[in-house]
Design an enzyme around this catalytic site. Structure first.
Site, short mmCIF file in Angstrom:
data_model
loop_
_atom_site.label_atom_id
_atom_site.label_comp_id
_atom_site.label_asym_id
_atom_site.label_seq_id
_atom_site.Cartn_x
_atom_site.Cartn_y
_atom_site.Cartn_z
N GLU A 1 3.76 9.09 -0.89
CA GLU A 1 2.36 9.01 -1.33
C GLU A 1 1.85 10.34 -1.90
O GLU A 1 1.22 10.37 -2.96
CB GLU A 1 1.48 8.58 -0.15
CG GLU A 1 0.00 8.61 -0.46
CD GLU A 1 -0.87 8.18 0.72
OE1 GLU A 1 -0.33 7.83 1.78
OE2 GLU A 1 -2.10 8.19 0.55
N ARG B 1 -11.64 17.54 10.27
CA ARG B 1 -10.82 16.34 10.41
C ARG B 1 -9.51 16.63 11.16
O ARG B 1 -9.01 15.78 11.90
CB ARG B 1 -10.53 15.77 9.01
CG ARG B 1 -9.56 14.62 9.03
CD ARG B 1 -9.42 14.00 7.66
NE ARG B 1 -8.26 13.13 7.61
CZ ARG B 1 -7.80 12.58 6.51
NH1 ARG B 1 -8.40 12.78 5.35
NH2 ARG B 1 -6.75 11.81 6.55
N GLU C 1 0.85 -1.19 0.00
CA GLU C 1 0.00 0.00 0.00
C GLU C 1 0.89 1.23 0.00
O GLU C 1 1.79 1.37 0.82
CB GLU C 1 -0.91 -0.02 1.23
CG GLU C 1 -1.83 1.17 1.29
CD GLU C 1 -3.07 0.93 2.16
OE1 GLU C 1 -3.36 -0.24 2.49
OE2 GLU C 1 -3.73 1.93 2.49
N GLU D 1 -10.55 4.56 9.06
CA GLU D 1 -10.72 4.18 7.65
C GLU D 1 -11.22 2.75 7.51
O GLU D 1 -10.70 1.97 6.72
CB GLU D 1 -9.40 4.38 6.89
CG GLU D 1 -8.93 5.82 6.93
CD GLU D 1 -7.68 6.09 6.09
OE1 GLU D 1 -6.87 5.18 5.92
OE2 GLU D 1 -7.55 7.23 5.62
N ASP E 1 -2.68 14.31 7.06
CA ASP E 1 -2.21 13.02 6.53
C ASP E 1 -1.01 13.15 5.61
O ASP E 1 -1.17 13.07 4.40
CB ASP E 1 -3.38 12.36 5.78
CG ASP E 1 -3.01 10.98 5.27
OD1 ASP E 1 -1.96 10.46 5.67
OD2 ASP E 1 -3.79 10.43 4.46
N LYS F 1 -3.80 -0.09 13.95
CA LYS F 1 -4.66 0.95 13.40
C LYS F 1 -6.08 0.50 13.70
O LYS F 1 -6.52 -0.53 13.19
CB LYS F 1 -4.44 1.05 11.89
CG LYS F 1 -5.44 1.94 11.14
CD LYS F 1 -5.06 2.08 9.67
CE LYS F 1 -6.07 2.90 8.88
NZ LYS F 1 -5.67 3.11 7.47
N TRP G 1 -12.95 13.27 2.30
CA TRP G 1 -12.09 12.67 1.28
C TRP G 1 -12.00 13.56 0.03
O TRP G 1 -11.23 13.28 -0.87
CB TRP G 1 -12.61 11.26 0.91
CG TRP G 1 -12.21 10.21 1.90
CD1 TRP G 1 -11.35 10.38 2.94
CD2 TRP G 1 -12.66 8.85 1.95
NE1 TRP G 1 -11.22 9.20 3.65
CE2 TRP G 1 -12.01 8.24 3.06
CE3 TRP G 1 -13.53 8.08 1.18
CZ2 TRP G 1 -12.21 6.91 3.41
CZ3 TRP G 1 -13.73 6.75 1.52
CH2 TRP G 1 -13.08 6.16 2.63
N GLU H 1 5.30 9.57 13.65
CA GLU H 1 5.15 8.76 12.43
C GLU H 1 5.38 9.66 11.23
O GLU H 1 4.60 10.59 10.98
CB GLU H 1 3.76 8.11 12.36
CG GLU H 1 3.59 7.24 11.12
CD GLU H 1 2.27 6.46 11.09
OE1 GLU H 1 1.55 6.43 12.11
OE2 GLU H 1 1.96 5.90 10.02
N HIS I 1 -4.09 18.31 0.45
CA HIS I 1 -5.01 17.25 0.05
C HIS I 1 -5.76 17.57 -1.25
O HIS I 1 -6.97 17.42 -1.36
CB HIS I 1 -6.04 17.00 1.16
CG HIS I 1 -6.29 15.52 1.37
ND1 HIS I 1 -6.77 14.71 0.37
CD2 HIS I 1 -6.12 14.73 2.44
CE1 HIS I 1 -6.88 13.48 0.82
NE2 HIS I 1 -6.47 13.45 2.08
#
Ligand code: GCW
Length: 720
Positions: A412, A355, A186, A310, A384, A306, A561, A406, A539
């Protein structure tokens, strides 16, 4: 090759033959150990290293032995002379506990005080013998010292008067692999997973050892083998045998293995009717599972989870809290010394709340409720892994719970496998950000280093590694793996100095190469932010694969999203109001931070549209309007890529052809994609604000419909 042409004919033949044997395909990473070409320098090291006395007899001692053979024989072109007694110009290597008292008694005292993974490297005279002593506080510490020493030689550093003492500032330094059991990765852009589950445990790919060497060389001491979007099968006994095989291989390198735990595994694997963390059967199931794992892997690190994020199952499915969920696993691994790393990356599709606020709201009230062997893992920013985010407000906000950083090494949202973006700069900006949580100077790095438990501090990086021959797809992705390791060892290091070391180890010690590549790297992140998400935007990527621009997307089922949720552009302006007049996410930061980020005048421009909705015609500090400024940023991004190309071309003759071409071709892709980002973004903003392009700004090459029509059904790394 350039050098060889001026030497004798016979020598050229030898050199080109060697080149064919060792194609420069990037496999060797920063551990290249090519022979030092300068004769004087090579002779200098040969004289300093007449023999090696290795006193470490652990399994790590064997690794050290082999690395020294590989490293010294490669760099110096001579066979290592091993000697089991003191001699002149000797490298003496040992570990606390196995260090004979007659060898520098004063050192023994210093060793007492040395943290477990630390080492001392010192040039001194022992009983009239000039020697270099290298002592680790544990076998892993000694190994770190050996890599440090080899890197000094690789970087042509002097061995005179060396007096170096080091220990990591964070205890858990780990890679998180988002690798699935079917070997897809992923958000992986470098081929498939390097874990060959089907052939394990019997077939041990030699790559596993090179992976371990590379990690140990930069201080990484943990690896989470599986995706956080977890599959319960990894906890089945046949898979545990495979995990054990990897754990056995990695142990001598000081690397512990961790697994992701799917919260519903007691149902899926244990056939229980529930995974409720307070149900005694569930608690027992996890205890039994932990015992089964530790019977195979006595030093198993623990679980990464996790949950309720999601679509992943979690304690909230049973109306329990994240602390209840983490604690059931923590209790299971506690008797064996294991830990649980619980991710704070949660947001709900049910909640209308911004969010960016949700993780803090969920976790900060739970401070004090987690078991002592739980860490909460927090992404660097509140959304994110965006190209740029302000630091996550949870850092500094939980005083009883160890928080772990993290970062995402895999790119990505930063050009994926084809863009040269050095993330050291991004991570440095986050680590050096001042949270003011306990007064000025409480940087994010400090909050990590000085958490409530000195043994539970850490940093995780989502790996960018795959089966590609050069490991990371883009050769410069290796720099991000390297920089992550170095920063996890010492979060206070500068991105520029880490880049400099990586360049010397990976390409060359030549000043022109160092300067040129360092400039490319140090400008590359800002360049990418400029063409993707300038001025605090975030995003804006296309749906699912996140490859390329999609600021227009507004039709996904979950509001958060959709890119339009984040940029909030309309005819009047653009940006997300997170001040008191908007979502008030700013309220989660310390007052001093609020005073700066919360005011459109004081807010650093790089975060402006993250915190504020700003009118298109607002005058910026530069004197230009926001709209003009936005267009300038896009152009600066495109120009930045052009500069990288010119810079790379200027050192063509100093780089081996294979790696030169790899990078050159990638830069061509990046140039095209930077233009795509610029054009698609400008076309879309114009459709919203109806403004003309500022004078001197080129129109987009296509109309908006064209950009909206592009589709990439097979882009790599998509969520399964
Ligand atoms: O960045 C997002 C990714 C998901 C990922 C998630 C997470 C593993 O798009 O692919 O899932 O974050 O961090 O859990």
């Amino acid at each position: 090759m350039k050098k060889a042409t001026c030497i004798s004919f016979g020598f050229i033949w030898i050199v080109s033959f060697t080149f064919q044997l060792h194609a420069e395909d990037g496999y060797r990473l920063w551990l290249r150990y090519d022979r030092i070409e300068n004769d004087d320098l090579r002779t200098y090291y040969q004289k300093q290293l007449e023999s090696v006395w290795l006193l470490d007899t652990s399994a790590t001692g064997k690794v050290i032995h082999d690395e020294l053979v590989r490293g010294l024989e490669g760099l110096l072109g001579t066979t290592v002379h091993w000697e089991n007694k003191l001699g002149d110009h000797q490298l003496v290597i040992g570990t606390r506990g196995q260090w004979p008292a007659f060898l520098a008694p004063s050192l023994l005292k210093e060793l007492e005080a040395l943290p477990r993974e630390g080492f001392i490297l010192r040039t001194m005279v022992v009983r009239d013998h000039p020697v270099i002593l290298l002592v680790g506080a544990s076998p892993a510490g000694t190994l770190y010292g050996v890599f440090h020493f080899l890197q000094m030689v690789q970087m042509h550093q002097s061995l005179e008067g060396v007096d170096h003492q080091e220990a990591p500032r964070l205890q858990i330094r780990m890679l998180d692999h988002w690798d699935n059991l079917d070997r897809t990765v992923e958000r992986g852009y470098a081929g498939f997973s390097i874990w060959d589950w089907h052939r394990l445990p019997d077939y041990l790919d030699p790559r596993y050892l090179d992976y371990a060497r590379a990690n140990a060389s930069i201080g990484i001491n943990g690896t989470v083998l599986t995706n956080v979007n977890a599959n319960h099968l990894i906890l089945r006994s046949d898979y545990l045998d495979k995990v054990k095989a990897l754990a056995d291989l990695f142990r001598p390198y000081g690397i512990k293995v961790y697994l992701t735990a799917r919260f519903s595994a007691p149902v899926e694997l244990g056939h229980l009717p529930t995974a409720d963390p307070l149900d005694p059967r569930v608690r027992q199931w996890w205890r039994d599972k932990a015992a089964e794992i530790y019977a195979r892997i006595p030093d198993f690190g623990g679980f990464l989870v996790k949950a309720n994020s999601e679509g992943q199952p979690g304690p909230q499915n049973y109306h329990r809290s994240h602390a209840d969920g983490a604690n059931v696993l923590a209790d299971a691994v506690q008797p064996f010394g294991g830990i649980v790393i619980w991710r704070a990356f949660v947001y709900s599709d049910k909640s209308p709340e911004d969010r960016a606020k949700q993780a803090y709201q969920e976790f900060v009230p739970l401070d004090g409720q987690f078991r002592h062997n739980v860490l909460v893992q927090v992404k660097n920013g509140p959304i994110d892994f965006q190209p740029r985010e302000p630091f996550h407000p949870m850092f500094g906000a939980m005083h009883k719970t160890p928080l772990m950083m993290e970062f995402q090494i895999t790119q990505e949202y930063l050009g994926q496998g084809t863009h040269l973006v050095y993330l050291g700069s991004l991570w440095e900006e986050v680590l050096q950000a001042d949270t003011y949580a306990s007064g000025p100077g409480t940087t994010v790095a400090r909050t990590l280093e000085q958490g409530p438990d000195p043994y539970l501090t850490g940093m995780a990086g989502v790996a960018n590694i795959g089966t590609d021959r050069n490991w990371t797809g883009h050769l410069f992705g290796q720099a991000n793996w390297y920089a992550f390791g170095r920063l996890s060892w010492n979060p206070e290091q500068s991105a520029a100095s880490i880049a400099e070391d990586w360049i010397r180890l990976t390409f060359s010690n030549q000043p022109v190469v160092r300067k040129t590549v360092r400039e490319m790297m140090m400008n590359s992140w800002e360049t990418c932010v400029n063409y993707m998400t300038p001025l605090g935007l975030a995003h804006l990527m296309a749906t699912g694969h996140h490859y390329g621009p999609g600021p227009w997307v507004n039709d996904l089922s979950r509001p958060e999203w959709n890119p339009v949720y984040y940029h909030r552009a309309d005819a009047g302006g653009i940006g997300f109001d997170r001040t008191a007049t908007g979502s008030n996410a700013i309220g989660q930061y310390a007052q001093t931070v609020q005073d700066s980020f919360g005011s459109p005048e004081k807010c650093p421009e790089q975060y402006l549209l993250w915190f504020h909705h700003v009118a298109w015609q607002t005058t910026m500090k530069s004197g230009f309007t926001l709209w003009e400024s936005l267009c300038q940023h896009y152009d600066a991004g495109v120009a930045g890529v052009r500069h990288m190309i010119t810079a790379w071309e200027s050192i063509r003759s100093d780089i081996d052809p294979e790696r030169y071409d790899q990078v050159r071709m990638m830069l061509t892709i990046q140039q095209r994609e930077a233009l795509w980002w610029r054009d698609a973004s400008i076309a879309y903003w114009q459709s919203v604000n109806g403004l003309n392009l500022p004078p001197g700004t080129d129109p987009p090459r296509h109309n908006l419909d064209y950009y909206q029509s592009l589709s990439f059904p097979f882009a790599p790394g998509i969520k399964p």
